[in-house]
Design an enzyme around this catalytic site. Structure first.
Site, short mmCIF file in Angstrom:
data_model
loop_
_atom_site.label_atom_id
_atom_site.label_comp_id
_atom_site.label_asym_id
_atom_site.label_seq_id
_atom_site.Cartn_x
_atom_site.Cartn_y
_atom_site.Cartn_z
N LYS A 239 -6.34 -20.24 -28.76
CA LYS A 239 -6.52 -18.99 -27.94
C LYS A 239 -7.94 -18.68 -27.24
O LYS A 239 -8.28 -19.27 -26.59
CB LYS A 239 -5.51 -17.81 -28.67
N TYR B 97 4.10 -17.21 -37.26
CA TYR B 97 4.60 -18.39 -36.36
C TYR B 97 3.06 -19.08 -36.34
O TYR B 97 1.76 -18.79 -36.47
CB TYR B 97 4.61 -17.80 -35.01
N ASP C 124 -4.42 -19.46 -40.43
CA ASP C 124 -4.04 -19.59 -39.22
C ASP C 124 -4.74 -18.47 -38.43
O ASP C 124 -4.09 -17.40 -38.15
CB ASP C 124 -2.54 -20.06 -38.90
C1 LIG Z 1 -0.12 -19.31 -30.72
C2 LIG Z 1 -0.16 -19.54 -31.96
C3 LIG Z 1 -0.24 -20.82 -32.48
C4 LIG Z 1 0.37 -22.01 -31.39
O1 LIG Z 1 -0.78 -22.28 -30.41
P1 LIG Z 1 -0.20 -22.90 -29.11
O2 LIG Z 1 -1.52 -23.08 -28.35
O3 LIG Z 1 0.82 -21.93 -28.32
O4 LIG Z 1 0.39 -24.22 -29.66
C5 LIG Z 1 -0.27 -21.01 -33.56
N1 LIG Z 1 -0.43 -19.93 -34.60
C6 LIG Z 1 -0.49 -18.72 -34.26
C7 LIG Z 1 -0.79 -17.72 -35.32
C8 LIG Z 1 -0.33 -18.57 -33.09
O5 LIG Z 1 -0.41 -17.10 -32.53
#
Ligand SMILES: *Cc1c(COP(=O)(O)O)cnc(C)c1O
Length: 450
Positions: free
Chosen positions: A286, A142, A237
Site C-alpha cells: 500500500k 486479511y 503484516d
Molecule cells: C491489502 C492487504 C494485503 C494484500 O495486499 P494486496 O496488494 O492487495 O495483495 C495484505 N495484508 C493486509 C493487512 C492488507 O491490508
C-alpha cells in the site's frame, strides 16, 4: 453522458462482477459503483462528473492524496527512462534505505509487487527458516489472497460473508490454524499443543480488514514471547498500517520508536499504550508504492538472507521492484514528513470525532474504533475485539449510512468491514464536505431496519 450504470453494465459483460477486486462491486451496500475518471488531492471524480471527498484513498496507499505533484513528477521522470528492465536499479536500494531508516528491524528488504506476494513469501521464508509447516493466523485478519491465508479472512472475504474460498485444497488450508484475535489464552493453548510444528504466527499490526480492531494491551508482546519460547517466527503484516499510522507503521507507533521522525502523536486519538516487542519479519504494501504496484518484506538479515539467490528459499518477480513503482514509493515516503502524519491524524480525529458526537447525540450505540489515524464504525453497544464480535454488529445499518454519505458527496468504503482512510491532502473543504453530511448519515443509520 456516459453513466456509471452504463459502464458497470459494459464491465459486467466482460469482467466477472464488473470488477477486478470484489469489494469494488458495492455488493454489500447495493447499487452501482462509481466508475472513477480521475482524482486530485482529496477528491475523486466519477464518469458522471460527480466529485466526492475520498475516504478510501485506494484502500490506503494514497497517504499524500491523489495525483500528488512530487509523486507524479517522480513517476513521469522514471517513465521517460523506461518502464521496466528486469535488472537492478539504484532506486530499489534508495527505497530500501528509506524503509530501514523508518523501520530499523527491517534490516534487509525484498521488494515484490503486491501485498499478497509479500505475505506469501514471508510465510515460505518462515517455513524455510524453521523447517516447520504450520501457520497461525487470526480470524478477521486479511493477508492477501494466497491459498493458505483465506480462511476466515477479513476484507472482501468478510464482506462476501464467506468462511473461506472455494478452490483451496484441504491439504493446504489444513496447514493454517485460525485462532480468535486478541485472545492470548487461545494462542497459549495452541502453542502448548502444537508448538514444535508452528513455523510462524502472522498478524496484522492493528487489524483493519474486519473494521478497525487494535490489539488489546499486552497481546503483541505475549505473542512475541510465545513465538520465542517455541521457536516460531512472528510475522507482522503492516501492508495496511505500514508508513500510514506513523512513519514506522503500527510497530513504530506501538513501541514509540523514538523519535518517530519527530511526529507529535501525543494526545492524538487512537494512540495505543506503549509495548515492547520486535517482530522477525514485516510485510509492507500500500503506502510503500504510493499508488503503484509495490510491496515488500523485511526483517532480520539472518532470515532474509535465506532468500534466493543467497539461500534456498525461492522468490522472484518479472516486475518486482519496478522502476516506476519504486520511484512512486520513494517520492511518497520522502514527501511523508511529520506535518503529513500530523495532518492525517488530525483529519482522522475530526471526521471520526464528528460522527462519534452525532451518534451519541441521537443515542445510537456505535463503537468508533481507532488505530492511529485509521478508524471505522461498529454498530454495537460494546467494543469489538474479535471477528465474531465484528460480525455480530448491526451491519444492516451500514447500507443507508453509506448511501447518505455517498449522495452528499463523500466516498466512504463500500463495506462495513473496511477501515476509513484519509490523506494529508484532505483540506478544510474536503473535511467540510464530510462533516456537513454527518447528521443525515447518522439519522439514516439510526432509522435503518434490519
Ligand atoms: C491489502 C492487504 C494485503 C494484500 O495486499 P494486496 O496488494 O492487495 O495483495 C495484505 N495484508 C493486509 C493487512 C492488507 O491490508
Amino acid at each position: 453522458m456516459t453513466t456509471n450504470a452504463h459502464l458497470f453494465a459494459q464491465a459486467q459483460a466482460l469482467i466477472p462482477g464488473g470488477v477486478d477486486s470484489p469489494v469494488r462491486a458495492f455488493g454489500s451496500v447495493g447499487g452501482t459503483p462509481a466508475f472513477i475518471e480521475r482524482g486530485v488531492g482529496p477528491w475523486i471524480f466519477d464518469a458522471e462528473g460527480t466529485r466526492r471527498a475520498d475516504l478510501v484513498c485506494s484502500w490506503g496507499p494514497l497517504l499524500l492524496g491523489h495525483a500528488e505533484p512530487r509523486v507524479l513528477a517522480a513517476v513521469t521522470e522514471a517513465a521517460a527512462r523506461g518502464l521496466s528492465f528486469g535488472a537492478p536499479t539504484a532506486t530499489e536500494t534508495r527505497l530500501a534505505e528509506e524503509v530501514r531508516r523508518r523501520v530499523p528491524a527491517a534490516e534487509k528488504i525484498r521488494f515484490v509487487s503486491t501485498g499478497t506476494e509479500a505475505t506469501m513469501t514471508a510465510i515460505r521464508l518462515a517455513r524455510g527458516a524453521t523447517g516447520r509447516s504450520l501457520l497461525v493466523k487470526f480470524a478477521g485478519c486479511y493477508h492477501g489472497h494466497s491459498d493458505g491465508l483465506l480462511a476466515e479472512a477479513g476484507s472482501g472475504v468478510a464482506t462476501g460473508g464467506l468462511p473461506a474460498s472455494a478452490g483451496v485444497p484441504e491439504e493446504i488450508s489444513g496447514q493454517t490454524i485460525v485462532l480468535p484475535f486478541n485472545d492470548t489464552a487461545a494462542l497459549e493453548e495452541c502453542f502448548a499443543e502444537r508448538g514444535e510444528q508452528i513455523a510462524a504466527v502472522i498478524v496484522e499490526g492493528a487489524a483493519a480488514n474486519m473494521g478497525v480492531v487494535p490489539p488489546v494491551p499486552g497481546y503483541c508482546a505475549a505473542m512475541r514471547a510465545l513465538c520465542d519460547k517455541h521457536g516460531a517466527l512472528m510475522i507482522m503484516d503492516e501492508v495496511l498500517t505500514g508508513f500510514r499510522v506513523s512513519p514506522s507503521g503500527w510497530w513504530g507507533l506501538h513501541t514509540r520508536l523514538a523519535p518517530v521522525d519527530g511526529v507529535a502523536f501525543e494526545g492524538a486519538p487512537g494512540l495505543p499504550e506503549v509495548e515492547e516487542y520486535v517482530p522477525d519479519l514485516f510485510c509492507f504494501g500500500k503506502v510503500i508504492g504510493g499508488g503503484m504496484p509495490l510491496a515488500g518484506l523485511g526483517g532480520r538479515a539472518g532470515i532474509m538472507d535465506l532468500l534466493a539467490p543467497l539461500g534456498p528459499v525461492y522468490q522472484a518477480g518479472t516486475l518486482s521492484g519496478n522502476p516506476l513503482s519504486t520511484a512512486a514509493g520513494l517520492a511518497t515516503l520522502r514527501g511523508a514528513d511529520a506535518a503529513s502524519y500530523e495532518r492525517v491524524a488530525r483529519v482522522a480525529g475530526e471526521i471520526s470525532g464528528a460522527f462519534e458526537a452525532e451518534f451519541a447525540r441521537v443515542g445510537l450505540p456505535v463503537q468508533v474504533q481507532r488505530a492511529g489515524s485509521l478508524f471505522s464504525f461498529f454498530f454495537s453497544g460494546s467494543p469489538v475485539r474479535t471477528y465474531a464480535e465484528a460480525k455480530a454488529c448491526e451491519t444492516f445499518r451500514y447500507e443507508p449510512f453509506f448511501w447518505a454519505l455517498f449522495d452528499a458527496g463523500a466516498y466512504p468504503p463500500p463495506s462495513v468491514f473496511e477501515a476509513w482512510f484519509v490523506s494529508a491532502a484532505h483540506d478544510a473543504e474536503a473535511v467540510g464536505r464530510v462533516l456537513d453530511a454527518v447528521p443525515a448519515a447518522v439519522r439514516a443509520a439510526a432509522e435503518a431496519k434490519a
